[in-house]
Design a protein around this motif. Structure first.
Motif, mmCIF file in Angstrom:
data_model
loop_
_atom_site.group_PDB
_atom_site.id
_atom_site.type_symbol
_atom_site.label_atom_id
_atom_site.label_comp_id
_atom_site.label_asym_id
_atom_site.label_seq_id
_atom_site.Cartn_x
_atom_site.Cartn_y
_atom_site.Cartn_z
ATOM 1 N N ALA A 1 26.226 30.017 -25.545
ATOM 2 C CA ALA A 1 25.454 29.142 -24.666
ATOM 3 C C ALA A 1 24.541 29.981 -23.792
ATOM 4 O O ALA A 1 24.832 31.153 -23.512
ATOM 5 C CB ALA A 1 26.389 28.309 -23.790
ATOM 6 N N ALA A 2 23.415 29.382 -23.389
ATOM 7 C CA ALA A 2 22.492 30.002 -22.439
ATOM 8 C C ALA A 2 22.186 28.958 -21.370
ATOM 9 O O ALA A 2 21.876 27.806 -21.682
ATOM 10 C CB ALA A 2 21.208 30.439 -23.141
ATOM 11 N N VAL A 3 22.287 29.384 -20.104
ATOM 12 C CA VAL A 3 22.220 28.433 -18.991
ATOM 13 C C VAL A 3 21.185 28.876 -17.957
ATOM 14 O O VAL A 3 21.088 30.063 -17.629
ATOM 15 C CB VAL A 3 23.599 28.312 -18.294
ATOM 16 C CG1 VAL A 3 23.636 27.117 -17.347
ATOM 17 C CG2 VAL A 3 24.728 28.225 -19.311
ATOM 18 N N GLY B 1 15.608 20.158 -20.728
ATOM 19 C CA GLY B 1 16.999 20.506 -20.444
ATOM 20 C C GLY B 1 17.114 21.892 -19.859
ATOM 21 O O GLY B 1 16.112 22.609 -19.734
ATOM 22 N N ASP B 2 18.323 22.276 -19.476
ATOM 23 C CA ASP B 2 18.532 23.580 -18.843
ATOM 24 C C ASP B 2 19.725 24.350 -19.396
ATOM 25 O O ASP B 2 20.081 25.400 -18.864
ATOM 26 C CB ASP B 2 18.632 23.411 -17.324
ATOM 27 C CG ASP B 2 17.284 22.978 -16.738
ATOM 28 O OD1 ASP B 2 17.006 21.764 -16.690
ATOM 29 O OD2 ASP B 2 16.485 23.869 -16.379
ATOM 30 N N VAL B 3 20.330 23.793 -20.451
ATOM 31 C CA VAL B 3 21.414 24.504 -21.132
ATOM 32 C C VAL B 3 21.246 24.335 -22.638
ATOM 33 O O VAL B 3 20.961 23.236 -23.118
ATOM 34 C CB VAL B 3 22.805 23.929 -20.754
ATOM 35 C CG1 VAL B 3 23.905 24.739 -21.438
ATOM 36 C CG2 VAL B 3 23.014 23.914 -19.254
ATOM 37 N N LEU B 4 21.433 25.421 -23.363
ATOM 38 C CA LEU B 4 21.469 25.372 -24.826
ATOM 39 C C LEU B 4 22.837 25.860 -25.279
ATOM 40 O O LEU B 4 23.340 26.872 -24.772
ATOM 41 C CB LEU B 4 20.377 26.277 -25.413
ATOM 42 C CG LEU B 4 18.946 25.731 -25.338
ATOM 43 C CD1 LEU B 4 17.945 26.864 -25.517
ATOM 44 C CD2 LEU B 4 18.723 24.640 -26.376
ATOM 45 N N ILE C 1 22.364 19.245 -21.049
ATOM 46 C CA ILE C 1 22.875 20.229 -22.002
ATOM 47 C C ILE C 1 22.440 19.822 -23.398
ATOM 48 O O ILE C 1 22.660 18.685 -23.815
ATOM 49 C CB ILE C 1 24.418 20.295 -21.917
ATOM 50 C CG1 ILE C 1 24.842 20.787 -20.519
ATOM 51 C CG2 ILE C 1 24.984 21.204 -23.011
ATOM 52 C CD1 ILE C 1 26.330 20.682 -20.239
ATOM 53 N N ARG C 2 21.816 20.737 -24.119
ATOM 54 C CA ARG C 2 21.386 20.446 -25.492
ATOM 55 C C ARG C 2 22.249 21.212 -26.486
ATOM 56 O O ARG C 2 22.243 22.450 -26.502
ATOM 57 C CB ARG C 2 19.913 20.836 -25.680
ATOM 58 C CG ARG C 2 18.952 20.061 -24.799
ATOM 59 C CD ARG C 2 18.908 18.599 -25.178
ATOM 60 N NE ARG C 2 17.912 17.878 -24.389
ATOM 61 C CZ ARG C 2 17.700 16.570 -24.480
ATOM 62 N NH1 ARG C 2 18.420 15.826 -25.322
ATOM 63 N NH2 ARG C 2 16.783 16.000 -23.739
#
Ligand SMILES: [Zn+2]
Length: 236
Positions: A102-104, A69-72, A56-57
């Protein structure tokens, strides 16, 4: 229907939030299109080198280079969080009370790592988000009827206690299963206490809908759908 709704899909309930922009891109929505839409052109876009991780960033300032990563996640207005998909499930989240988004990126690997659960907990810790008042939008992804997986995948979910309601036996192949990616993530979101009425879903199958990109259909020729969410710079 105007030009932009054809190029990306929106959730009506999120569209009504004055300080929010969001969209789930179709194959007709391209990176260069951001510059042509006035409301979006002003945003600073942030994306990731997606690796099916559970990294998660948190964006507190604009990163100088592309991170893995895979989440912002961010509460920084003027930042557009971008997740690219082709069969995987994109999830966009907004906390209207604390003004955070958030975007996942959820594939089966991320789902197994409980990536959506970790994202929501991060928002709770970082912004004081109340699960009961979050809005969560699930974008187009491959439907379970098109998502064939092997026993190995099912076994991994079984070992993590995530089996319930997620797999169906394959109608014709003995050692294969059908995996409900959308349902599996929805179950994790509901389990945390996000009310059903706050979970929105664009129930399109990337594999069946030719306006969308599908890795399983197009393999190495598959493009990536561009999904985005952001808080406007000058909220009303
Ligand atoms: Zn399908």
């Amino acid at each position: 229907m105007n030009n932009s709704t054809r190029k990306y899909r929106v959730v009506e309930e999120l569209e009504q939030i004055p300080f929010l922009v969001h969209g789930f891109g179709t194959r007709y929505w391209k990176e260069e299109d951001f510059a042509s839409v006035q409301d979006l052109a002003v945003f600073h876009r942030v994306s990731l080198r997606q690796t099916h991780s559970d990294i998660i960033r948190l964006i507190t300032q604009y990163p100088k280079e592309k991170m893995e990563g895979d989440v912002l996640v961010t509460d920084l207005p003027g930042t557009l969080l971008i997740i690219r998909t082709a069969d995987c499930l994109p999830i966009l989240i907004v906390d209207t009370q604390n003004r955070a988004v958030a975007a996942v990126h959820c594939g089966w690997r991320g789902t197994l790592k409980r990536i959506i659960e970790k994202t929501l907990r991060t928002m709770q810790q970082r912004y004081g988000s109340d699960f009961a008042s979050l809005s969560v939008a699930l974008g187009p992804c491959i439907a379970s009827s098109c998502y064939e997986v092997g026993e190995d995948v099912r076994e991994k979910f079984k070992n993590k206690g995530l089996l319930r309601g997620v797999f169906d036996s394959h109608p014709s192949k003995k050692e294969k299963y059908l995996f409900d990616l959308r349902g599996a993530n929805r179950a994790q979101i509901l389990a945390l206490g996000v009310p059903d009425k706050n979970i929105f879903s664009i129930d399109l199958c990337t594999h069946c809908d030719l306006d969308l990109f599908s890795y399983r259909r197009d393999r190495d020729h598959a493009g990536r759908l561009i999904n985005f969410i952001g808080l406007s710079q000058s909220p009303e």
